[in-house]
Design a protein around this motif. Structure first.
Motif, PDB file in Angstrom:
ATOM      1  N   PRO A 150       6.009  18.707  -6.772  1.00 53.85           N
ATOM      2  CA  PRO A 150       6.740  17.036  -7.959  1.00 53.85           C
ATOM      3  C   PRO A 150       6.976  16.600  -6.909  1.00 53.85           C
ATOM      4  CG  PRO A 150       8.548  18.779  -7.773  1.00 53.85           C
ATOM      5  CD  PRO A 150       6.999  19.510  -7.366  1.00 53.85           C
ATOM      6  N   VAL A 151       6.480  16.066  -5.398  1.00 59.47           N
ATOM      7  CA  VAL A 151       6.514  14.956  -4.377  1.00 59.47           C
ATOM      8  C   VAL A 151       5.573  14.008  -4.382  1.00 59.47           C
ATOM      9  CG1 VAL A 151       7.776  14.627  -1.815  1.00 59.47           C
ATOM     10  CG2 VAL A 151       9.032  16.104  -3.690  1.00 59.47           C
ATOM     11  N   ASN A 152       5.990  12.869  -3.694  1.00 60.07           N
ATOM     12  CA  ASN A 152       4.566  11.779  -3.869  1.00 60.07           C
ATOM     13  C   ASN A 152       3.951  12.434  -3.039  1.00 60.07           C
ATOM     14  OD1 ASN A 152       5.202   9.494  -1.925  1.00 60.07           O
ATOM     15  ND2 ASN A 152       7.029   9.506  -3.599  1.00 60.07           N
ATOM     16  N   ILE A 153       2.315  11.744  -2.294  1.00 56.49           N
ATOM     17  CA  ILE A 153       1.742  12.171  -1.019  1.00 56.49           C
ATOM     18  C   ILE A 153       1.972  11.693   0.018  1.00 56.49           C
ATOM     19  CG2 ILE A 153      -0.309  12.778  -2.705  1.00 56.49           C
ATOM     20  CD1 ILE A 153      -1.381   9.691  -1.713  1.00 56.49           C
ATOM     21  N   TRP A 154       3.010  10.679   0.007  1.00 56.06           N
ATOM     22  CA  TRP A 154       3.584   9.508   0.856  1.00 56.06           C
ATOM     23  C   TRP A 154       4.704  10.409   1.720  1.00 56.06           C
ATOM     24  CZ3 TRP A 154       2.475   5.896   4.312  1.00 56.06           C
ATOM     25  CH2 TRP A 154       3.353   5.306   5.388  1.00 56.06           C
ATOM     26  N   ASP A 155       5.668  11.258   0.332  1.00 52.55           N
ATOM     27  CA  ASP A 155       6.940  12.115   1.459  1.00 52.55           C
ATOM     28  C   ASP A 155       6.589  13.129   1.225  1.00 52.55           C
ATOM     29  OD1 ASP A 155       8.816   9.588   0.739  1.00 52.55           O
ATOM     30  OD2 ASP A 155       9.338  10.585  -1.045  1.00 52.55           O
ATOM     31  N   LEU A 156       6.118  13.744   1.580  1.00 52.30           N
ATOM     32  CA  LEU A 156       4.992  14.893   1.707  1.00 52.30           C
ATOM     33  C   LEU A 156       4.111  15.105   2.741  1.00 52.30           C
ATOM     34  CD1 LEU A 156       3.394  15.900  -1.529  1.00 52.30           C
ATOM     35  CD2 LEU A 156       5.011  17.557  -0.358  1.00 52.30           C
ATOM     36  N   GLY A 157       3.854  13.258   3.834  1.00 56.16           N
ATOM     37  CA  GLY A 157       2.944  13.405   5.021  1.00 56.16           C
ATOM     38  C   GLY A 157       1.584  13.530   5.028  1.00 56.16           C
ATOM     39  N   MET A 158       1.024  13.379   3.920  1.00 57.05           N
ATOM     40  CA  MET A 158      -0.452  13.739   3.574  1.00 57.05           C
ATOM     41  C   MET A 158      -0.839  13.249   4.304  1.00 57.05           C
ATOM     42  SD  MET A 158      -0.139  15.954   0.101  1.00 57.05           S
ATOM     43  CE  MET A 158      -0.792  15.822  -0.787  1.00 57.05           C
ATOM     44  N   ILE A 159      -0.845  10.581   4.240  1.00 57.15           N
ATOM     45  CA  ILE A 159      -1.249  10.023   4.284  1.00 57.15           C
ATOM     46  C   ILE A 159      -0.927  10.134   5.736  1.00 57.15           C
ATOM     47  CG2 ILE A 159      -1.403   7.370   4.592  1.00 57.15           C
ATOM     48  CD1 ILE A 159      -1.812   9.082   1.983  1.00 57.15           C
ATOM     49  N   TYR A 160      -2.162   9.577   7.070  1.00 60.80           N
ATOM     50  CA  TYR A 160      -1.490   9.763   8.617  1.00 60.80           C
ATOM     51  C   TYR A 160      -1.922   8.601   8.860  1.00 60.80           C
ATOM     52  CZ  TYR A 160      -2.614  14.767   8.586  1.00 60.80           C
ATOM     53  OH  TYR A 160      -2.208  16.491   8.588  1.00 60.80           O
TER      54      TYR A 160
ATOM     55  N   ILE B 103       0.882  -0.972  -0.210  1.00 66.25           N
ATOM     56  CA  ILE B 103      -0.265  -0.073  -0.273  1.00 66.25           C
ATOM     57  C   ILE B 103       0.657   1.567   0.142  1.00 66.25           C
ATOM     58  CG2 ILE B 103      -2.125   1.002   1.186  1.00 66.25           C
ATOM     59  CD1 ILE B 103      -2.806  -1.234   2.293  1.00 66.25           C
ATOM     60  N   VAL B 104       1.932   1.547   1.009  1.00 63.11           N
ATOM     61  CA  VAL B 104       2.928   2.358   0.745  1.00 63.11           C
ATOM     62  C   VAL B 104       3.531   2.747  -0.287  1.00 63.11           C
ATOM     63  CG1 VAL B 104       4.274   3.200   2.126  1.00 63.11           C
ATOM     64  CG2 VAL B 104       3.086   2.449   3.379  1.00 63.11           C
ATOM     65  N   GLU B 105       4.155   1.444  -0.939  1.00 63.48           N
ATOM     66  CA  GLU B 105       4.418   1.254  -2.191  1.00 63.48           C
ATOM     67  C   GLU B 105       4.233   1.993  -3.697  1.00 63.48           C
ATOM     68  OE1 GLU B 105       8.135   1.370  -2.810  1.00 63.48           O
ATOM     69  OE2 GLU B 105       8.214   1.175  -0.510  1.00 63.48           O
ATOM     70  N   VAL B 106       2.236   1.473  -3.358  1.00 63.47           N
ATOM     71  CA  VAL B 106       1.671   2.681  -4.357  1.00 63.47           C
ATOM     72  C   VAL B 106       1.057   4.216  -3.743  1.00 63.47           C
ATOM     73  CG1 VAL B 106       0.483   0.605  -5.492  1.00 63.47           C
ATOM     74  CG2 VAL B 106      -0.542   1.724  -3.820  1.00 63.47           C
ATOM     75  N   LEU B 107       0.972   4.730  -2.934  1.00 60.43           N
ATOM     76  CA  LEU B 107       1.385   5.580  -2.118  1.00 60.43           C
ATOM     77  C   LEU B 107       2.015   6.778  -3.058  1.00 60.43           C
ATOM     78  CD1 LEU B 107      -0.541   5.348   1.210  1.00 60.43           C
ATOM     79  CD2 LEU B 107      -1.311   6.142  -1.046  1.00 60.43           C
ATOM     80  N   LYS B 108       3.197   5.585  -3.050  1.00 59.60           N
ATOM     81  CA  LYS B 108       4.312   6.695  -3.681  1.00 59.60           C
ATOM     82  C   LYS B 108       3.957   7.126  -4.701  1.00 59.60           C
ATOM     83  CE  LYS B 108       7.852   5.215  -0.106  1.00 59.60           C
ATOM     84  NZ  LYS B 108       8.909   4.877   0.534  1.00 59.60           N
ATOM     85  N   THR B 109       2.733   6.725  -5.361  1.00 60.72           N
ATOM     86  CA  THR B 109       3.107   6.657  -7.018  1.00 60.72           C
ATOM     87  C   THR B 109       2.021   8.099  -7.004  1.00 60.72           C
ATOM     88  OG1 THR B 109       1.557   5.115  -7.498  1.00 60.72           O
ATOM     89  CG2 THR B 109       3.959   4.582  -7.845  1.00 60.72           C
ATOM     90  N   VAL B 110       1.669   8.303  -6.310  1.00 58.57           N
ATOM     91  CA  VAL B 110       0.597   9.488  -5.857  1.00 58.57           C
ATOM     92  C   VAL B 110       0.592  10.904  -6.314  1.00 58.57           C
ATOM     93  CG1 VAL B 110      -1.706  10.745  -5.169  1.00 58.57           C
ATOM     94  CG2 VAL B 110      -1.177   7.987  -5.387  1.00 58.57           C
ATOM     95  N   TYR B 111       0.752  11.520  -6.842  1.00 55.66           N
ATOM     96  CA  TYR B 111       1.494  12.882  -6.922  1.00 55.66           C
ATOM     97  C   TYR B 111       0.356  13.732  -7.211  1.00 55.66           C
ATOM     98  CZ  TYR B 111       5.927  11.471  -7.559  1.00 55.66           C
ATOM     99  OH  TYR B 111       7.395  10.324  -7.735  1.00 55.66           O
ATOM    100  N   ASP B 112       0.515  14.515  -6.337  1.00 54.79           N
ATOM    101  CA  ASP B 112      -0.254  16.391  -6.567  1.00 54.79           C
ATOM    102  C   ASP B 112      -0.341  17.074  -8.214  1.00 54.79           C
ATOM    103  OD1 ASP B 112      -1.105  18.899  -6.503  1.00 54.79           O
ATOM    104  OD2 ASP B 112      -1.308  19.064  -3.912  1.00 54.79           O
ATOM    105  N   PRO B 113      -0.807  17.483  -8.552  1.00 52.50           N
ATOM    106  CA  PRO B 113       0.036  17.344 -10.091  1.00 52.50           C
ATOM    107  C   PRO B 113       0.845  18.861 -10.077  1.00 52.50           C
ATOM    108  CG  PRO B 113      -2.978  17.427 -10.218  1.00 52.50           C
ATOM    109  CD  PRO B 113      -1.981  16.714  -8.628  1.00 52.50           C
ATOM    110  N   GLU B 114       0.386  20.082  -8.789  1.00 54.13           N
ATOM    111  CA  GLU B 114       1.451  21.149  -8.667  1.00 54.13           C
ATOM    112  C   GLU B 114       2.268  20.750  -8.028  1.00 54.13           C
ATOM    113  OE1 GLU B 114      -1.834  23.493  -6.940  1.00 54.13           O
ATOM    114  OE2 GLU B 114      -3.044  23.364  -8.982  1.00 54.13           O
TER     115      GLU B 114
END
Length: 106
Positions: free
Chosen positions: A26-36, A13-24
């Motif tokens: 250039p960093v995935n939502i996992w590394d941005l800390g958006m998953i609580y 699940i974490v691996e696929v979350l690392k493929t989701v990006y906010d289009p604005e």
């Protein structure tokens, strides 16, 4: 499912979350800390709590659907409930070191 199976699925699940990006951004939502929270039940039902960097994110619907579609594609996940939360409020301290470097904050 065993704890070991659950751990393996959660890692996927974490691996696929690392493929989701906010289009604005250039960093995935996992590394941005958006998953609580990632909470996988033994019956395959997944609850995810996530936030956005700003409450008025113009890509919110796109990102939420991308998260749901990708995590539901993980073997062992039967359905996903993606909950949008704003507590605690997101801030830059929640980003991974890689994300901080990528965005020039480190």
């Amino acid at each position: 499912m065993t704890q070991e199976e659950k751990t393996i699925i959660e890692e996927r699940i974490v691996e696929v979350l690392k493929t989701v990006y906010d289009p604005e951004i250039p960093v995935n939502i996992w590394d941005l800390g958006m998953i609580y929270k990632i909470d996988l039940q033994n019956d395959g039902i997944l609850d995810i709590d996530m936030t956005f960097t700003a409450p008025s994110c113009p890509a919110a619907d796109f990102i939420l659907e991308d998260v749901r579609t990708k995590v539901e594609s993980v073997e062992g996940v039967k359905a996903a409930n993606v909950n949008l939360v704003f507590e605690p409020a997101w801030d830059q301290s929640m980003m991974s070191e890689e994300a901080k470097v990528e965005l020039g904050f480190a």
